[in-house]
Scaffold this active site. Structure first.
Site, short mmCIF file in Angstrom:
data_model
loop_
_atom_site.label_atom_id
_atom_site.label_comp_id
_atom_site.label_asym_id
_atom_site.label_seq_id
_atom_site.Cartn_x
_atom_site.Cartn_y
_atom_site.Cartn_z
N GLN B 121 -19.19 6.36 38.21
CA GLN B 121 -20.43 6.56 38.97
C GLN B 121 -20.13 7.44 40.17
OE1 GLN B 121 -22.27 2.80 40.08
NE2 GLN B 121 -22.73 3.64 42.08
N GLY B 122 -20.69 8.65 40.18
CA GLY B 122 -20.40 9.60 41.25
C GLY B 122 -21.51 9.66 42.28
N SER B 124 -21.06 8.26 46.16
CA SER B 124 -20.56 8.45 47.53
C SER B 124 -19.78 9.76 47.68
CB SER B 124 -19.64 7.30 47.92
OG SER B 124 -20.36 6.10 47.95
N SER B 156 -14.98 4.58 40.91
CA SER B 156 -14.15 3.64 40.15
C SER B 156 -13.87 4.17 38.76
CB SER B 156 -14.86 2.28 40.04
OG SER B 156 -15.11 1.78 41.32
N GLU B 240 -26.19 -3.32 41.36
CA GLU B 240 -24.76 -3.40 41.68
C GLU B 240 -24.51 -4.49 42.72
OE1 GLU B 240 -23.38 0.35 43.07
OE2 GLU B 240 -21.27 -0.10 42.77
#
Lengths: 341, 377
Positions: B121-122, B124, B156, B240
């Protein structure tokens, strides 16, 4: 698994909250208004709530732990100054013993408030404390040891009432008072009975604490949105917002454990039900202390005065926490159970 | 109100317990060891192949169409067996399901759920943390493709990912929240550079930084409409934040169980405060388990939580940090002298929980303004 209220439970929750809100005190002087407290007591009695744990004719309670705790939560939220948990817990013990319940009776506790008072002779050898007793009631149950089992005995309770909580009485039975066995007790109470009974006590006091937290948080959030300093509501400052947000989280976590404990009363074996009650009580007692202290802080100077309602919630939380043992007591028992002596 | 298993739930529990007894991979305590992360994919595949993953997701995409409360049973049994928690990717499934077209869902959900495709997951960036909407990674249209340039961080499993759900700015001329779009970006291509990050507990295989330098993605890989990226991001982060979606309850319960075993084994070896820390960790872990029961039950008739996820995230954070603190307490001096002490690693890892998925301070802002309706400054 479905932890939601049934339609009947949801309706009871709604009705109980409405009644408690209508007849509970909204200002500190209200607490001395005996016309109102009498109406409240009559309404609670007429609703049948004092009989929720009475015998249904087959030895089972008329209503479940869940329903009983729904009422306790509603009364706590309104800091309702009416006897409820005290008489209900006495009725629970009377039902288990198979004796007709003496209306208005409560169970006398040892001075730690952790367990019921046990006597071994015809008179009290240590003092007893009666919690949450109606003003017109005058006797309490004590346990009369009979080998490994117990008879119920009645003991006179003296006025006056006192204690930290302004909404529920604490009265005393002094050493030397006679403990008169109740006539025609059908069964002796076993340790299992007392374990199951304390599961209800832990669930009820946890539910009361959940109610207290909800009630005091509502009052405090409203105050923070109104009270202005620096030309803006104090509730617009992050420092204040974060205190209230934490309090809200503690309320939600408390509700989750308290609901489970209330369900466990009638649905798990006594030891497991009490373990669920201990988890709930440990969490709710700690949470309620923080939430009520937050409420005092957010109210600022006025929050430290007698006329402000928040100390009424805090005081009620202090009694509900101690009754059946506070968080420290529960943790000690949890340690003994899970970690060995 | 009923916390008991229904007959179908009880049957599932028995079946899963039996399977676990034979198939527990016995990985090291989660979050403390690189081996755990390295073998997580295997565990995902094993759970999926046996029919124990994606329980509440649509069967059409490889799920099982079961009520959400089945996940509670899964987590309880995993904890009881001391097995690794289920992989936490429910929030990606929710994001794609909510915002993706039918074509996107058909194309990506089966591989995501089965574990055939690994995802990261891109979101931040170095200069866009809590203020996510200020992100500067760009996606510029070039024919049938977009060209990606930018720098992502805290990604992650980026180094093992086949795909990245990427948030990038597609329109610099509109207010910052409105110019973002989301893409499924293939990770194995030139123009993408991986830079692993070492966490404070020594783990190197979880977090990464990803540099995009002219990487390309097909325009049809956009998830949602142009400009829908912010809403997709909010869907993902709100899920999340939910412990029921993450399966972390099992991780905490497992640690508490291990701490209890350690203390029980040496009745005179621990001080009262250490014993109390473990008992309190038990209370906290139980609270979260029961809280998840309640939250997932509320979903039985489709209630979505919205800002309520922030409450759950804070509760979960307190639990993780209480459990981490108890582990440190029980370990005592060992944590200070032994670099490889597991309790030290559990404790250090727990500090990230109040940052990842939105800091505790951001959660409190959300609770204050959107749940308590307090005025904004």
């Amino acid at each position: 698994m479905d932890t939601r209220d049934s339609p009947e439970q949801a309706e009871l929750r709604r009705a109980a909250r409405q009644l408690a809100r209508q007849l509970g005190p909204t200002t500190v002087p209200d607490i001395d208004d005996s016309t109102r407290t009498k109406r409240l007591a009559a309404a609670v009695r007429d609703a049948g709530w004092l009989e929720l744990r009475d015998d249904d004719g087959d030895g089972a309670p008329l209503a479940g732990g869940v329903e009983t705790c729904i009422v306790a939560d509603a009364l706590g939220a309104a800091v309702a100054d009416v006897a409820f948990a005290g008489p209900v817990l006495a009725a629970e013990l009377a039902r288990r013993a198979g004796v007709p319940n003496v209306e208005g009776s409560v169970v006398a506790f040892s001075e730690t408030l952790c367990e019921p008072l046990v006597v071994t002779g015809p008179a009290l050898s240590s003092p007893g404390v009666a919690v949450d007793m109606a003003p017109d009631a005058h006797s309490a149950y004590v346990l009369l040891a009979d080998d490994d089992e117990y008879r119920l005995a009645s003991v006179a309770i003296d006025p006056p009432a006192g204690g930290a909580d302004l909404t529920r009485s604490v009265r005393h039975a002094v050493v030397g008072h006679a403990a008169t066995p109740l006539p025609s007790q059908a069964r002796l109470l076993t340790d299992d009975d007392l374990v199951g009974w304390s599961a209800l006590g832990l669930a009820l006091t946890s539910a009361d604490l959940v109610g207290v937290m909800r009630g005091v948080l509502d009052v405090t959030v409203e105050y923070a949105a109104e009270r202005k300093q620096y030309g803006v509501p104090v509730g617009s400052f992050q420092a204040v917002q974060h205190l209230l947000a934490e309090a809200r989280c503690l309320l939600e976590g408390s509700l989750s454990v308290a609901l489970h404990a209330s369900w466990a009363v009638d649905n798990l074996p006594p030891a497991e039900a009490r373990a669920a009650g201990r988890v709930a009580k440990a969490y709710c007692a700690r949470a309620a202390r923080t939430v009520c202290e937050t409420a005092v802080q957010v109210h600022g100077g006025i929050g430290n005065t007698w006329e402000c309602m928040v100390h009424v919630y805090l005081r009620r939380a202090l009694l509900s926490s101690q009754w059946f043992g506070d968080d420290g007591e529960q943790l000690r028992e949890i340690e003994r159970e899970r970690l060995g002596a | 109100m009923d916390f008991r298993d229904s007959p179908a739930e009880a049957e599932f529990r028995t079946r899963f317990r039996a399977w676990l007894a034979a198939n527990n991979p016995g990985l090291p305590t989660s979050s403390t060891d690189d081996e755990y992360w390295a073998r997580q994919a295997e565990w995902h595949t094993a759970l999926y192949d046996a029919g124990f993953f994606g329980l509440s997701w649509p069967a059409r995409y490889g799920g099982h169409d079961l009520p959400t409360v089945f996940d509670v049973i899964l987590d309880e049994e995993i904890a009881a067996a001391g097995a690794p928690p289920r992989p936490s990717l429910g929030y990606l499934v929710q994001g794609i399901s909510t915002h993706g077209s039918e074509a996107i869902k058909d194309r990506f959900l089966p591989g995501l759920i089965s574990g055939t495709d690994r995802w990261c997951q891109g979101f931040s960036e170095p200069d866009a943390g809590s203020d996510l909407a200020s992100l500067r990674t760009t996606a510029t249209r070039d024919g049938d493709e977009y060209v990606i340039n930018g720098h992502k961080i805290w990604t992650s499993y980026s180094d093992v990912a086949d795909w990245c759900i990427l948030l990038a700015r597609t329109d610099p001329d509109v207010p910052k929240h409105k110019g973002l779009s989301a893409f499924a970006v293939p990770m194995r291509q030139p123009g993408i550079e991986q830079r692993p990050l070492r966490m404070i507990n020594g783990i190197t295989t979880e977090f990464g930084q990803v540099l995009f330098d002219g990487a390309r993605v097909a325009a049809e890989n956009m998830i949602g409409e142009p400009g829908e990226g912010w809403r997709l991001a909010m869907t993902i982060v709100s899920h999340e934040r939910e412990p029921g979606e993450l399966g972390y309850v099992a991780r905490y319960a497992k640690t508490v169980k291990e701490l209890e075993r350690e203390v029980r084994a040496d009745p005179s070896g621990f001080r009262n405060d250490q014993r109390e820390a473990v008992a309190w960790a038990h209370v906290q872990a139980e609270m979260l388990r029961l809280h998840v029961c309640r939250r997932l039950s509320e979903r039985l008739d489709g209630i979505e939580h919205g800002p309520g996820g922030s409450i759950d995230k804070l509760l979960m954070t307190w639990v993780e940090q209480t459990v981490g603190g108890a582990a440190l307490s029980v370990s005592g001096a060992r944590a200070a002298v032994d670099t490889d002490d597991v309790a030290l690693k559990i404790y250090l890892y727990s500090r990230a929980q109040s940052v990842m998925g939105g800091t505790s301070q951001i959660q409190k802002n959300i609770i204050a303004t959107r749940i308590l309706d307090l005025p904004t400054a």
